[in-house]
Design an enzyme around this catalytic site. Structure first.
Site, PDB file in Angstrom:
ATOM      1  N   CYS A 281       0.663  -1.215  -0.191  1.00 54.33           N
ATOM      2  CA  CYS A 281       0.081  -0.086   0.012  1.00 54.33           C
ATOM      3  C   CYS A 281       0.753   1.211  -0.012  1.00 54.33           C
ATOM      4  O   CYS A 281       1.783   1.471   0.863  1.00 54.33           O
ATOM      5  CB  CYS A 281      -0.793  -0.135   1.082  1.00 54.33           C
ATOM      6  SG  CYS A 281      -1.869   1.528   1.341  1.00 54.33           S
ATOM      7  N   LEU A 282       0.727   2.110  -0.953  1.00 53.31           N
ATOM      8  CA  LEU A 282       1.616   3.314  -1.120  1.00 53.31           C
ATOM      9  C   LEU A 282       0.697   4.442  -1.413  1.00 53.31           C
ATOM     10  O   LEU A 282       1.156   5.624  -1.749  1.00 53.31           O
ATOM     11  CB  LEU A 282       2.518   2.963  -2.231  1.00 53.31           C
ATOM     12  CG  LEU A 282       3.555   2.040  -2.096  1.00 53.31           C
ATOM     13  CD1 LEU A 282       4.423   1.910  -3.536  1.00 53.31           C
ATOM     14  CD2 LEU A 282       4.428   2.289  -0.896  1.00 53.31           C
TER      15      LEU A 282
END
Length: 166
Positions: A116-117
Site C-alpha cells: 500500500c503506497l
C-alpha cells in the site's frame, strides 16, 4: 512533508527526463536507459552508506521487474521476493510493487502482495512526473514500507527468520 534523511537519499538519485512508457517504442528505450542510470546510482549510494537492501533486474523489454529485497532486524536478515510490472500509463502512474510471499499478512497490502503506497507515496510521485522512476519508487515506496511493516510483522510473529542453506 519529506524528512532530511529522505531528502538526502533523493538528492543522490538522478532524475529522469524522458516522459515515456512501454508503448512509446524509441522513447521507452531512452527512458529505460535513464531508469537504469538512476538505479545504478542509487544502489552505489546505498552500498557506500552500508545500506544495501535490494537487487532488481528486468525482462528484455523493461516492462517486468523482479528481484530480492531484504530487511535486517536484530541482526537477522529477512529476505523477500519483489516484483512489479511497469504500467502502460507509466510514468504518470507509479508501479505497484509486490512482495508476493507476504500477501494477506498485513492490512497495508493489496491482493497479490502489492504494498500500500496510496497515502504517502502516490501523491509525491504525481507531483514529480516524469522525474521520478524505479529508483525513486524503491527509495520512497518500498524502503519506508519495509522499515515500518517488517519489524511489526516480526514482533507479531507473522514473519519469522529463515536460516539460509550453506
Amino acid at each position: 512533508m519529506v524528512d532530511e534523511a529522505t531528502k538526502k537519499t533523493l538528492s543522490g538519485i538522478p532524475l529522469c527526463k524522458t516522459k515515456a512508457g512501454p508503448r512509446d517504442k524509441d522513447l521507452w528505450v531512452q527512458r529505460l536507459k535513464e531508469e537504469y542510470q538512476c538505479l545504478i546510482k542509487y544502489v552505489q549510494n546505498n552500498k557506500s552508506a552500508d545500506n544495501d537492501w535490494f537487487r532488481l533486474e528486468s525482462n528484455k523489454e523493461g516492462t517486468r521487474w523482479f528481484g530480492k529485497c531484504w530487511y535486517v532486524h536484530n541482526l537477522l536478515k529477512y529476505e523477500f521476493d519483489v516484483e512489479f510490472d511497469i504500467p502502460i500509463t507509466y510514468p504518470t502512474t507509479a508501479p505497484e510493487i509486490a512482495l508476493p510471499e507476504l500477501d494477506g499478512k498485513t492490512a497495508k497490502m493489496y491482493r497479490g502482495g502489492k504494498i500500500c503506497l496510496t497515502d504517502h507515496f502516490k501523491p509525491l510521485w504525481a507531483r514529480n512526473v516524469p522525474k521520478f522512476g524505479i529508483g525513486h519508487a524503491m527509495a520512497l515506496g518500498l524502503g519506508p514500507w519495509l522499515a515500518v511493516e517488517i519489524p511489526d510483522m516480526i514482533e507479531k510473529g507473522i514473519v519469522t527468520y529463515k536460516e539460509k542453506d550453506g
